[in-house]
Design a protein around this motif. Structure first.
Motif, PDB file in Angstrom:
ATOM      1  N   PRO A 138       0.799  -1.234   0.000  1.00 12.58           N
ATOM      2  CA  PRO A 138       0.000   0.000   0.000  1.00 12.58           C
ATOM      3  C   PRO A 138       0.828   1.279   0.000  1.00 12.58           C
ATOM      4  O   PRO A 138       0.420   2.288  -0.583  1.00 12.58           O
ATOM      5  CB  PRO A 138      -0.820  -0.122   1.284  1.00 12.58           C
ATOM      6  N   GLY A 139       1.983   1.236   0.622  1.00 12.64           N
ATOM      7  CA  GLY A 139       2.832   2.423   0.651  1.00 12.64           C
ATOM      8  C   GLY A 139       3.405   2.780  -0.704  1.00 12.64           C
ATOM      9  O   GLY A 139       3.954   3.871  -0.881  1.00 12.64           O
ATOM     10  N   GLU A 140       3.279   1.850  -1.638  1.00 10.00           N
ATOM     11  CA  GLU A 140       3.878   2.074  -2.961  1.00 10.00           C
ATOM     12  C   GLU A 140       2.838   2.457  -4.015  1.00 10.00           C
ATOM     13  O   GLU A 140       3.159   2.518  -5.195  1.00 10.00           O
ATOM     14  CB  GLU A 140       4.616   0.800  -3.414  1.00 10.00           C
ATOM     15  N   VAL A 141       1.577   2.655  -3.588  1.00 11.50           N
ATOM     16  CA  VAL A 141       0.533   3.040  -4.547  1.00 11.50           C
ATOM     17  C   VAL A 141      -0.095   4.364  -4.098  1.00 11.50           C
ATOM     18  O   VAL A 141       0.056   4.780  -2.950  1.00 11.50           O
ATOM     19  CB  VAL A 141      -0.566   1.942  -4.674  1.00 11.50           C
ATOM     20  N   SER A 142      -0.821   5.006  -5.023  1.00 10.24           N
ATOM     21  CA  SER A 142      -1.438   6.305  -4.685  1.00 10.24           C
ATOM     22  C   SER A 142      -2.692   6.074  -3.831  1.00 10.24           C
ATOM     23  O   SER A 142      -3.170   4.945  -3.706  1.00 10.24           O
ATOM     24  CB  SER A 142      -1.838   7.020  -5.970  1.00 10.24           C
ATOM     25  N   GLY A 143      -3.223   7.180  -3.289  1.00 13.01           N
ATOM     26  CA  GLY A 143      -4.432   7.088  -2.469  1.00 13.01           C
ATOM     27  C   GLY A 143      -5.605   6.523  -3.244  1.00 13.01           C
ATOM     28  O   GLY A 143      -6.373   5.687  -2.730  1.00 13.01           O
ATOM     29  N   GLY A 144      -5.742   6.967  -4.503  1.00 10.06           N
ATOM     30  CA  GLY A 144      -6.845   6.480  -5.333  1.00 10.06           C
ATOM     31  C   GLY A 144      -6.711   5.003  -5.620  1.00 10.06           C
ATOM     32  O   GLY A 144      -7.689   4.248  -5.566  1.00 10.06           O
ATOM     33  N   GLN A 145      -5.460   4.575  -5.886  1.00 12.90           N
ATOM     34  CA  GLN A 145      -5.242   3.149  -6.149  1.00 12.90           C
ATOM     35  C   GLN A 145      -5.490   2.318  -4.881  1.00 12.90           C
ATOM     36  O   GLN A 145      -6.068   1.223  -4.950  1.00 12.90           O
ATOM     37  CB  GLN A 145      -3.804   2.940  -6.643  1.00 12.90           C
TER      38      GLN A 145
END
Lengths: 214, 369
Positions: A138-145
């Protein structure tokens, strides 16, 4: 399926006035209901009550013909695992797991086999445009993703009931559209979808609305 | 169809994941279990080993011997006593010896005279022979060098006296506690003959049971005048043995209990910290359908896995350590028990944190203010 609440009331221990007062309503299968109201009106409280994560102070909750408000914790958990998908305002993903594992977790808790859970999870991630991020944390994706991944997690077990608590509160309009479309699709496929939101414009377009007041 | 209940595979996969995430508390918990286990081996294990050696020294053949003697030859101690006593529980062996008789080589008049005694019962392990452990009536075994004294060039021949005649069929060598027989000839005899015993030697299997067996032997003897008998035992050694064993048990129990308690408390503290750090994960799992018992199980599986790895490595190192320091490995039952107890301590210490985790309110955790 149908969820029916009668004179539902909830009062948090520390609070003087009830967070939710004397609510009666019926949620039908195949409908998307938008719950609106100012902060403190009891939108989230209602979702948590309906999802059997809170026990009401008064009133009743019926899932089809079953009174569920007084069930034991294990029975509530089992019902939640089998029938409920939940989308939270911030995605609430496990930061130590990959996107795929985060989605799979809900399937596993529902009793799905690993392979089945994995294939459904990957299918959903692909559908919502985050399939390529399946092995990302999760830390490697955007908020929307992250919110799309959370949406996949809610849908992985094909739930009959989906609760969403401000699911688009932190999203840009494009990501918000994806989420709303997915929730509408789930309702059109027969699920009861209940969304608590401040987005009154979107709710205004829905045929089923519930306005809460503090 | 969703059953709403996680499959066992979920718990295994989840446990493996939670061992790695977060990694540091897992490693610390394993180290605590490892250190606790090694400490038990380094303290109690060594104490057990050294006290075991003391007990072994106490539990010598001499210490385990009961000597029933008829010093005046008037007690009428029947050879039947040998068979009766041999059947008492806790008796390793029993052998009866008759009075001494002077004998010489039957073929050479005026040959050297040696002492012969009738022996009743199976030859005990302390007597090594060239002939097996059964000596038939009329057969005799010569002590070391006696055959030569009697002039038996091949080591065999006939002996006789006024009251005794037999054929020497081989030789023997007696070890402790029967070394006093080495200068004599032993002549096989039937326990049903009408002669009387001078001495009945009884070896008990464990010096700790010496007093009990002595009482049983005394009451089982076939004797005309029991009051005329003298019974000698290493009573002091038996008492010392039981004292050492009791002290060992008490001190070992105290030490092991203290270490287990310390490990349980430390792992409990670690698990409380872990539970606080993963509150949001627990809340999310509960919202997704994990029951309280699922949460408890997840925490306990994690603790058990840490305990198994830590205690397993600790046992391995402890056994090697004890072997290096004492020259012998601790008994398997001790090593296994320490390992199992350590895993149980890890689980016990995690019960309270697991219950706390299960009681966390998911709504309070998940609500965004």
């Amino acid at each position: 399926m149908q969820i029916q609440v009668q004179d539902l009331e909830h009062r948090y221990q520390s609070a003087g006035s009830p967070a939710l007062s004397k609510l009666s309503h019926t949620f039908e299968a195949g409908t998307l209901t938008g719950i609106t109201g100012p902060s403190g009106a009891g939108k989230s409280t209602l979702l948590y009550l309906l999802a059997l994560m809170l026990t009401p102070s008064a009133g009743s909750i019926r899932w089809d013909d079953q009174d569920v408000q007084d069930l034991a914790d294990a029975d509530r958990a089992r019902l939640r695992a089998r029938h409920v998908g939940f989308v939270f305002q911030d995605a609430v993903l496990d930061l130590s797991r990959t996107a795929l594992d985060n989605v799979m977790e809900a399937g596993w808790l529902a009793g799905l086999r690993r392979e089945e859970s994995a294939s459904r999870a990957q299918e959903l991630l692909d559908r919502f445009g985050v399939g390529a991020r399946a092995t990302y944390r999760p830390g490697e994706v955007s908020g929307g993703q992250a919110q799309r991944i959370a949406l996949c997690r809610a849908l992985v077990k094909n739930p009959e009931i989906i609760f969403a608590d401000e699911p688009t509160g932190n999203l840009d309009s494009e990501s918000a559209d994806v989420v709303w479309r997915a929730l509408a699709d789930a309702a059109s496929e027969g699920a009861i979808v209940i969304v608590a939101t401040h987005d009154s414009k979107r709710v205004a377009k829905l045929p089923n609305r519930l306005q809460l007041v503090p | 169809m969703n059953s709403g209940t996680p499959r066992p595979g979920y718990f295994v996969a989840d446990a493996l994941h939670r061992l790695r995430h977060p990694f540091i508390p897992t490693v610390v918990a394993m180290l605590v279990a490892f250190a606790g286990t090694t400490a038990i081996f380094a303290t109690t294990g060594l104490a057990v080993a050294s006290q075991q050696r003391t007990l072994e020294r106490i539990n010598s053949p001499q210490g385990r011997l009961i000597a029933v003697t008829d010093p005046q030859g008037s007690a009428g101690l029947s050879p039947e006593s040998v068979e009766v006593v041999s059947n008492i529980s806790g008796v390793e062996w029993a052998v009866g010896i008759g009075p001494a008789t002077d004998v010489s080589n039957a073929a050479i008049p005026g040959s050297a005279i040696v002492t012969a005694r009738r022996i009743y019962g199976e030859l005990p392990p302390a007597i090594e022979t060239s002939h097996g452990n059964q000596l038939l009536p009329g057969e005799a075994l010569a002590g070391p060098d006696l055959a030569k004294q009697l002039g038996f060039s091949q080591g065999v021949g006939a002996i006789e006296s006024r009251t005794l005649s037999a054929v020497v069929v081989g030789n023997f060598s007696a070890g402790a506690p029967l070394t006093r027989l080495n200068g004599e000839l032993l002549v096989g005899a039937s326990t049903s003959d009408s002669n009387r015993l001078l001495t009945l030697w009884v070896s008990v299997s464990d010096v700790a049971h010496l007093q009990t067996v002595t009482r049983a032997v005394t009451s089982a003897l076939v004797v005309e005048s029991p009051g005329a008998l003298r019974i000698d035992t290493s009573k002091d050694l038996a008492l010392l043995s039981s004292d050492v064993a009791a002290e060992l048990a008490t001190s070992a129990r105290l030490l092991v209990t203290a270490l287990l308690l310390a490990v349980a408390i430390l792992i409990g503290i670690l698990q409380f910290g872990r539970v606080s750090g993963m509150a949001k994960d627990i809340g999310r799992s509960r919202a997704l359908g994990a029951s309280r018992s699922t949460i408890v199980l997840q925490i306990l599986i994690n603790a058990g896995a840490c305990g198994i790895v830590g205690a397993g490595l600790g046992t391995l190192v402890g056994v090697i350590l004890d072997f290096a320091l004492t020259g012998q490995a601790p008994v398997a039952a001790f090593s296994l028990s320490v390992g199992i107890l350590m895993v149980l301590a890890a689980l016990a210490g995690s019960i309270a944190p697991a219950i706390r985790a299960a009681r966390l309110d998911p709504v309070r955790i998940l609500r965004v203010p």
